[in-house]
Design a protein around this motif. Structure first.
Motif, PDB file in Angstrom:
ATOM      1  N   PRO A   1       0.781  -1.470  -0.050  1.00 46.11           N
ATOM      2  CA  PRO A   1      -0.046  -0.044   0.084  1.00 46.11           C
ATOM      3  C   PRO A   1       0.988   1.180  -0.088  1.00 46.11           C
ATOM      4  N   GLN A   2       0.502   2.347  -0.720  1.00 46.90           N
ATOM      5  CA  GLN A   2       1.364   3.537  -0.991  1.00 46.90           C
ATOM      6  C   GLN A   2       0.324   4.721  -0.442  1.00 46.90           C
ATOM      7  N   LEU A   3       0.836   5.918  -0.171  1.00 41.33           N
ATOM      8  CA  LEU A   3       0.175   7.082   0.251  1.00 41.33           C
ATOM      9  C   LEU A   3       0.112   7.518  -1.219  1.00 41.33           C
ATOM     10  N   SER A   4      -0.973   8.320  -1.266  1.00 42.95           N
ATOM     11  CA  SER A   4      -1.477   9.032  -2.489  1.00 42.95           C
ATOM     12  C   SER A   4      -0.531   9.866  -2.869  1.00 42.95           C
ATOM     13  N   THR A   5      -0.236   9.891  -4.349  1.00 40.43           N
ATOM     14  CA  THR A   5       0.539  10.907  -5.010  1.00 40.43           C
ATOM     15  C   THR A   5      -0.249  12.053  -5.455  1.00 40.43           C
ATOM     16  N   ALA A   6      -1.564  11.989  -5.469  1.00 37.73           N
ATOM     17  CA  ALA A   6      -2.298  12.979  -6.005  1.00 37.73           C
ATOM     18  C   ALA A   6      -2.230  14.246  -5.202  1.00 37.73           C
TER      19      ALA A   6
ATOM     20  N   LEU B   1      -3.740  16.704  -3.215  1.00 35.83           N
ATOM     21  CA  LEU B   1      -4.835  17.046  -2.524  1.00 35.83           C
ATOM     22  C   LEU B   1      -4.673  17.774  -1.360  1.00 35.83           C
ATOM     23  N   ALA B   2      -5.800  18.638  -1.065  1.00 34.98           N
ATOM     24  CA  ALA B   2      -5.711  19.274   0.113  1.00 34.98           C
ATOM     25  C   ALA B   2      -6.210  18.330   1.273  1.00 34.98           C
ATOM     26  N   GLY B   3      -5.248  18.458   2.156  1.00 37.07           N
ATOM     27  CA  GLY B   3      -5.461  17.666   3.479  1.00 37.07           C
ATOM     28  C   GLY B   3      -5.081  16.342   3.341  1.00 37.07           C
ATOM     29  N   ALA B   4      -4.301  15.665   2.184  1.00 38.27           N
ATOM     30  CA  ALA B   4      -3.711  14.550   2.251  1.00 38.27           C
ATOM     31  C   ALA B   4      -3.174  13.680   3.408  1.00 38.27           C
ATOM     32  N   LEU B   5      -2.522  14.702   4.108  1.00 36.57           N
ATOM     33  CA  LEU B   5      -1.804  14.309   5.375  1.00 36.57           C
ATOM     34  C   LEU B   5      -2.280  15.284   6.223  1.00 36.57           C
ATOM     35  N   THR B   6      -3.104  14.757   7.624  1.00 32.09           N
ATOM     36  CA  THR B   6      -3.382  15.924   8.668  1.00 32.09           C
ATOM     37  C   THR B   6      -2.809  15.114   9.825  1.00 32.09           C
ATOM     38  N   GLN B   7      -3.326  15.618  10.960  1.00 38.36           N
ATOM     39  CA  GLN B   7      -3.167  15.117  12.229  1.00 38.36           C
ATOM     40  C   GLN B   7      -4.025  13.904  12.700  1.00 38.36           C
TER      41      GLN B   7
ATOM     42  N   THR C   1      -3.984   9.555   3.491  1.00 41.13           N
ATOM     43  CA  THR C   1      -4.697   8.977   2.130  1.00 41.13           C
ATOM     44  C   THR C   1      -4.004   8.237   1.319  1.00 41.13           C
ATOM     45  N   LEU C   2      -4.484   7.057   1.067  1.00 41.87           N
ATOM     46  CA  LEU C   2      -3.753   5.855   0.106  1.00 41.87           C
ATOM     47  C   LEU C   2      -4.474   5.857  -1.171  1.00 41.87           C
ATOM     48  N   GLU C   3      -3.626   5.415  -2.107  1.00 39.05           N
ATOM     49  CA  GLU C   3      -3.775   4.832  -3.255  1.00 39.05           C
ATOM     50  C   GLU C   3      -4.804   3.638  -3.368  1.00 39.05           C
TER      51      GLU C   3
ATOM     52  N   ARG D   1      -9.181   7.438   2.218  1.00 34.51           N
ATOM     53  CA  ARG D   1      -8.983   8.347   3.398  1.00 34.51           C
ATOM     54  C   ARG D   1      -9.122   7.811   4.508  1.00 34.51           C
ATOM     55  N   VAL D   2      -8.111   7.322   5.187  1.00 31.14           N
ATOM     56  CA  VAL D   2      -8.180   6.701   6.501  1.00 31.14           C
ATOM     57  C   VAL D   2      -8.238   7.633   7.576  1.00 31.14           C
TER      58      VAL D   2
END
Length: 256
Positions: free
Chosen positions: A36-41, A43-49, A53-55, A129-130
């Protein structure tokens, strides 16, 4: 019936093959060579507190051992507890987010392979989005509750059936969430000249305040100490007064 040396081999029916694979899956889940990979798109808020977000794992579950009805779970685990993960053998034993502090892992984002085809329309968002569901109960199976801390976390996909685990992917690399940074006051060094200027300004401000206060007291005293006799629009009421020497009694009184 045994196959002779000169006889052509008989193909095993897909249903029988699936049953055999299911029996084998009861011993050990099939390995899927996918990380599993983190999204490369962008996106706003792809990584938050509390989320990441995953592909989508498109086209990774086309194995014969997996049916269209088998649920595909995302396993979320602390990076120091993912080796302790044990796939549940029954649906009732599925770990929920409320078990995360004790077990160190839980299952979420249940789907099926029809949702992860090889190709999708370009307009369709291809991410997962996890930790994005703030309204679900952490005790509910499949709840996608916000993640409780910065991590790090690892995830993998697990295919289940009514007989137990069927297939699983590799674990992802560590994922760390954003952390809130505390704002600290940075002391500003002050020179001797700056100190003198601040002292002069303080004295001037004090003198200005005293002057304004004195002016206010003087104005109030001057206004309250004077009396206005008359003014425009004021009416003066006067009482009539008759002197005694101007008063004459009636004739009847004088003759008596």
């Amino acid at each position: 019936m045994e196959l002779g040396r000169g006889q052509p081999g008989l193909l095993m029916p897909p249903v029988l093959l699936l049953i055999c694979l299911r029996l084998g899956a009861g011993l050990a889940p099939e390995h899927i060579d996918y990380v599993p990979q983190l999204s490369t798109a962008t996106l706003a808020g792809a990584l938050t507190q509390s989320t990441f977000t995953l592909e989508q794992p498109r086209g990774q579950f086309s194995h014969l051992s997996i049916s269209d009805l088998d649920p595909i779970w995302l396993v979320v685990a602390h990076s120091n507890a993912f080796r302790n993960f044990t796939a549940p053998q029954r649906v009732e034993d599925t770990p929920v987010p409320a078990d995360f502090p004790q077990r160190g892992y839980y299952l979420t984002l249940m789907a099926n392979r029809a949702l992860y085809p090889h190709s999708q329309p370009v307009s369709q968002l291809r991410v997962l989005r996890v930790g994005n569901d703030t309204s679900c109960s952490p005790t509910r199976r499949g709840c996608n509750a916000p993640l409780p801390g910065p991590g790090p976390y690892r995830v993998k996909f697990l295919v289940m059936s009514d007989k137990g685990p069927v297939a699983e992917t590799e674990w992802s690399n560590d994922t760390r969430l954003l952390q809130a940074e505390a704002l600290e006051a940075t002391p500003v060094p002050q020179s001797a000249g700056a100190v003198v200027i601040i002292a002069i300004l303080s004295v001037l401000l004090t003198v200005l305040l005293v002057t304004l206060l004195a002016l206010l007291i003087y104005t109030c005293y001057d206004t309250c100490g004077s009396t206005s006799i008359s003014g425009r629009g004021e009416s003066v009421c006067m009482r009539r007064y008759k002197p005694h020497h101007l008063f004459s009694p009636p004739p009847a009184v004088r003759g008596s």
